[in-house]
Design a protein around this motif. Structure first.
Motif, PDB file in Angstrom:
ATOM      1  N   ALA A   1       0.835  -1.207   0.000  1.00 39.42           N
ATOM      2  CA  ALA A   1       0.000   0.000   0.000  1.00 39.42           C
ATOM      3  C   ALA A   1       0.866   1.251   0.000  1.00 39.42           C
ATOM      4  CB  ALA A   1      -0.932  -0.007   1.216  1.00 39.42           C
TER       5      ALA A   1
ATOM      6  N   GLU B   1       9.491   3.570   6.961  1.00 38.91           N
ATOM      7  CA  GLU B   1       9.233   2.142   7.223  1.00 38.91           C
ATOM      8  C   GLU B   1       9.906   1.760   8.535  1.00 38.91           C
ATOM      9  OE1 GLU B   1       7.642  -0.670   6.083  1.00 38.91           O
ATOM     10  OE2 GLU B   1       8.750  -1.696   7.664  1.00 38.91           O
TER      11      GLU B   1
ATOM     12  N   GLY C   1      -1.734 -12.782  -5.497  1.00 39.15           N
ATOM     13  CA  GLY C   1      -2.416 -12.803  -6.792  1.00 39.15           C
ATOM     14  C   GLY C   1      -2.950 -11.413  -7.091  1.00 39.15           C
TER      15      GLY C   1
ATOM     16  N   ARG D   1       5.576 -12.101  -3.415  1.00 36.84           N
ATOM     17  CA  ARG D   1       5.288 -10.771  -2.843  1.00 36.84           C
ATOM     18  C   ARG D   1       6.506  -9.857  -2.865  1.00 36.84           C
ATOM     19  NH1 ARG D   1       1.139 -10.098   1.062  1.00 36.84           N
ATOM     20  NH2 ARG D   1      -0.334 -11.783   0.775  1.00 36.84           N
TER      21      ARG D   1
ATOM     22  N   ASP E   1      -4.211  -2.313   4.401  1.00 37.65           N
ATOM     23  CA  ASP E   1      -4.615  -3.096   5.569  1.00 37.65           C
ATOM     24  C   ASP E   1      -4.782  -2.240   6.827  1.00 37.65           C
ATOM     25  OD1 ASP E   1      -4.649  -5.341   4.034  1.00 37.65           O
ATOM     26  OD2 ASP E   1      -3.286  -6.512   5.292  1.00 37.65           O
TER      27      ASP E   1
HETATM   28  C1  LIG Z   1      -2.816 -15.446   3.467  1.00 39.36           C
HETATM   29  C2  LIG Z   1      -3.094 -14.179   2.720  1.00 39.36           C
HETATM   30  C3  LIG Z   1      -3.214 -14.210   1.341  1.00 39.36           C
HETATM   31  C4  LIG Z   1      -3.522 -13.059   0.620  1.00 39.36           C
HETATM   32  N1  LIG Z   1      -3.634 -13.111  -0.728  1.00 39.36           N
HETATM   33  C5  LIG Z   1      -3.938 -11.995  -1.423  1.00 39.36           C
HETATM   34  C6  LIG Z   1      -4.073 -12.033  -2.846  1.00 39.36           C
HETATM   35  O1  LIG Z   1      -3.884 -13.069  -3.485  1.00 39.36           O
HETATM   36  N2  LIG Z   1      -4.413 -10.891  -3.489  1.00 39.36           N
HETATM   37  C7  LIG Z   1      -4.620  -9.696  -2.825  1.00 39.36           C
HETATM   38  O2  LIG Z   1      -4.956  -8.690  -3.481  1.00 39.36           O
HETATM   39  N3  LIG Z   1      -4.465  -9.628  -1.481  1.00 39.36           N
HETATM   40  C8  LIG Z   1      -4.123 -10.736  -0.768  1.00 39.36           C
HETATM   41  N4  LIG Z   1      -3.952 -10.669   0.585  1.00 39.36           N
HETATM   42  C9  LIG Z   1      -4.031  -9.349   1.249  1.00 39.36           C
HETATM   43  C10 LIG Z   1      -2.706  -8.579   1.111  1.00 39.36           C
HETATM   44  O3  LIG Z   1      -1.621  -9.406   1.486  1.00 39.36           O
HETATM   45  C11 LIG Z   1      -2.710  -7.350   1.976  1.00 39.36           C
HETATM   46  O4  LIG Z   1      -3.931  -6.660   1.815  1.00 39.36           O
HETATM   47  C12 LIG Z   1      -1.566  -6.401   1.622  1.00 39.36           C
HETATM   48  O5  LIG Z   1      -0.335  -7.073   1.648  1.00 39.36           O
HETATM   49  C13 LIG Z   1      -1.555  -5.231   2.592  1.00 39.36           C
HETATM   50  O6  LIG Z   1      -0.487  -4.387   2.320  1.00 39.36           O
HETATM   51  P1  LIG Z   1      -0.211  -3.131   3.271  1.00 39.36           P
HETATM   52  O7  LIG Z   1       0.930  -2.423   2.636  1.00 39.36           O
HETATM   53  O8  LIG Z   1      -1.480  -2.418   3.521  1.00 39.36           O
HETATM   54  O9  LIG Z   1       0.216  -3.761   4.670  1.00 39.36           O
HETATM   55  P2  LIG Z   1       1.564  -4.512   5.079  1.00 39.36           P
HETATM   56  O10 LIG Z   1       2.028  -5.405   3.997  1.00 39.36           O
HETATM   57  O11 LIG Z   1       1.300  -5.111   6.416  1.00 39.36           O
HETATM   58  O12 LIG Z   1       2.653  -3.353   5.214  1.00 39.36           O
HETATM   59  C14 LIG Z   1       2.682  -2.498   6.310  1.00 39.36           C
HETATM   60  C15 LIG Z   1       4.092  -1.957   6.457  1.00 39.36           C
HETATM   61  O13 LIG Z   1       4.089  -0.972   7.487  1.00 39.36           O
HETATM   62  C16 LIG Z   1       5.205  -1.173   8.327  1.00 39.36           C
HETATM   63  N5  LIG Z   1       4.876  -0.610   9.652  1.00 39.36           N
HETATM   64  C17 LIG Z   1       4.101  -1.152  10.627  1.00 39.36           C
HETATM   65  N6  LIG Z   1       4.023  -0.324  11.678  1.00 39.36           N
HETATM   66  C18 LIG Z   1       4.761   0.777  11.367  1.00 39.36           C
HETATM   67  C19 LIG Z   1       5.064   1.982  12.059  1.00 39.36           C
HETATM   68  N7  LIG Z   1       4.578   2.245  13.285  1.00 39.36           N
HETATM   69  N8  LIG Z   1       5.870   2.897  11.459  1.00 39.36           N
HETATM   70  C20 LIG Z   1       6.358   2.667  10.194  1.00 39.36           C
HETATM   71  N9  LIG Z   1       6.107   1.522   9.497  1.00 39.36           N
HETATM   72  C21 LIG Z   1       5.306   0.596  10.071  1.00 39.36           C
HETATM   73  C22 LIG Z   1       5.402  -2.688   8.318  1.00 39.36           C
HETATM   74  O14 LIG Z   1       6.725  -3.038   8.696  1.00 39.36           O
HETATM   75  C23 LIG Z   1       5.091  -3.030   6.872  1.00 39.36           C
HETATM   76  O15 LIG Z   1       6.221  -2.946   6.035  1.00 39.36           O
HETATM   77  C24 LIG Z   1      -3.670 -11.821   1.316  1.00 39.36           C
HETATM   78  C25 LIG Z   1      -3.535 -11.776   2.700  1.00 39.36           C
HETATM   79  C26 LIG Z   1      -3.251 -12.953   3.394  1.00 39.36           C
HETATM   80  C27 LIG Z   1      -3.130 -12.873   4.895  1.00 39.36           C
END
Ligand SMILES: Cc1cc2nc3c(=O)[nH]c(=O)nc-3n(C[C@H](O)[C@H](O)[C@H](O)COP(=O)(O)OP(=O)(O)OC[C@H]3O[C@@H](n4cnc5c(N)ncnc54)[C@H](O)[C@@H]3O)c2cc1C
Length: 417
Positions: A17, A37, A50, A109, A306
């Motif tokens: 994200a 980060e 995916g 990923r 997320d």
């Molecule tokens: C088993 C599984 C399978 C999935 N399969 C799919 C799929 O096939 N297709 C799909 O579209 N989605 C899928 N998803 C959902 C997808 O993985 C997530 O929605 C997505 O990875 C979220 O990304 P994000 O960047 O929001 O969060 P995250 O990947 O959790 O990234 C958050 C980042 O913030 C950092 N962070 C945390 N706290 C702090 C802080 N206080 N200060 C600074 N940095 C911080 C963390 O270290 C991390 O790097 C799946 C999820 C799961 C659990």
């Protein structure tokens, strides 16, 4: 009012994200964008991801040469997601080919994140910067990090994931939707070489590139190809009626043979258990999700991905929703040129993105029940399941992102009047 300086945007969290938001914003010369980060380096945990057709559209809007990006990430185009019955009297029966018209891409990923971050100037990326406090100043925000440093920004985009910090600033420390809740499933995963998976599960499932989802009593088993087809991701997810607070629980063969006990004389379970257990530290990971938040915004701070809408993975849509969030924010910030307009942008973002993302999260919950054989109206009957599943992705995959952006931009313009 015209501004003579750049609007400073901080992004907390360098996952998919955060990286996507940075790509959407950095190309706009009136914005200065920094990603902070918490980890020592920008990296993705977990195995494959995916990208469904709506995610591919969002990616294309962020990265015009997204086809090349996907190739560099070793993405494998899937011909469909084939749902099969995995246990009971109909074991081995095909239910449906999902997403056959508009196939998804599977990839590692870390490879996807790497490709998204690659062109971002290093001076805009800051690792080891865990955000721990946000202070609203008369003009702008002060962000405080665990290492004692602080930065100023006109906007903060919280992309810090399901267990992140920014959600608490947006919702308040005691809000019932603040903390993630266990969704009621736990899954084991492994990644194995293609030849090993084919020899163990049989060549039938590997004739063409496809994701397979086997639905059986209390669970789902998935296998799909990644890394240009050199590796196979295997997942075994089962209902967890007594979820613990541990995000990760060590398991052994007996655990899998117990949760998948009713599957063992079926076509896939024994082989999948062999593949899932064949790793140094086999474990299951609890599925977590958020309850719907009443807002994604507080003043000059918003949450995306997320951090805003962690959902169960049953419709494979969390990352797709995060990419869409990023595209919409990018389109909105393109229409302002003063820090005074940040709040208006974020309010419009909230108004358009919250209904869509929460609808997907709700749909995903019910889809999980069907895909793990626990929906009483569907059970493990392939014909009923076909009917129950056939239209469940239509509103997700058929989404008109361009019209969504147009609505958002129009709302912003109307708000300025
Ligand atoms: C088993 C599984 C399978 C999935 N399969 C799919 C799929 O096939 N297709 C799909 O579209 N989605 C899928 N998803 C959902 C997808 O993985 C997530 O929605 C997505 O990875 C979220 O990304 P994000 O960047 O929001 O969060 P995250 O990947 O959790 O990234 C958050 C980042 O913030 C950092 N962070 C945390 N706290 C702090 C802080 N206080 N200060 C600074 N940095 C911080 C963390 O270290 C991390 O790097 C799946 C999820 C799961 C659990």
């Amino acid at each position: 009012m015209e501004s003579t300086r750049k609007i400073i945007i901080a992004i907390s969290g360098g996952g998919l994200a955060g990286a996507a938001a940075a790509r959407a914003l950095l190309r706009q010369p009136h914005l200065e964008v920094h990603i902070y980060e918490s980890a020592p380096e920008f990296s993705e945990r977990g195995q494959s991801i995916g990208l469904a057709i709506n995610a591919q559209r969002a990616l294309k809007s962020l990265v015009p040469d997204s086809g090349n990006l996907l190739s560099r990430a070793g993405a494998v185009p899937m011909n469909s997601t084939r749902i099969m019955i995995g246990s009971g009297p109909h074991a081995g029966t095909k239910v449906i080919d999902l997403a056959e018209e508009n196939p998804g891409y599977m990839m590692h990923r870390a490879a996807l994140l790497h490709e998204l971050l690659e062109p971002i100037p290093r001076e805009n990326m800051h690792a080891n910067k865990k955000l721990v406090a946000i202070e609203q100043q008369p003009h702008g925000l002060t962000l405080k990090f665990e290492d004692g440093t602080s930065e100023s920004a006109d906007a903060l985009i919280g992309a810090d994931g399901i267990f992140g910090f920014v959600r608490s600033y947006v919702l308040g420390d005691n809000h019932p939707a603040l903390k993630p809740v266990a969704a009621g499933w736990a899954g084991a995963m492994n990644m194995v070489p293609f030849a090993k998976a084919r020899d163990t599960l049989g060549p039938e499932s590997f004739k063409i590139n496809r994701q397979y989802g086997w639905v059986g009593e209390n669970g789902l088993m998935i296998h799909d190809l990644i890394n240009n087809g050199e590796m196979v991701q295997c997942i075994g997810t089962s209902v967890d009626r007594n979820p613990s607070d541990d995000r990760r629980k060590s398991i052994n063969r007996e655990y899998l043979e117990t949760v998948f006990a009713k599957w063992l004389d079926g076509p896939v379970a024994k082989g999948m258990i062999d593949l899932l257990i064949d790793q140094e530290h086999p474990a299951v990971y609890e599925q977590w999700e958020h309850q719907n938040a009443p807002t994604y915004v507080n003043g000059q701070v918003c949450i995306i991905g997320d951090a805003a809408h962690a959902m169960t993975p049953w419709q494979g849509s969390g990352a797709a929703a995060a990419l869409e969030d990023a595209v919409v924010l990018g389109a909105l910030f393109a229409h302002i040129n003063s820090p005074d307009d940040v709040e208006r942008v974020l309010n419009v973002y909230d108004a358009v993105r919250r209904p869509r993302t929460q609808r997907i999260a709700e749909s995903s919950r019910l889809t999980g029940r069907i895909l793990s054989g626990i929906d009483e109206t569907v059970g493990l009957d392939p014909t009923i399941m076909h009917e129950a599943l056939k239209n469940r992705w239509t509103f997700i995959h058929g989404f008109n992102l361009d019209a969504h952006i147009e609505t958002a931009v129009q709302n912003l313009k109307n708000d300025a009047k």
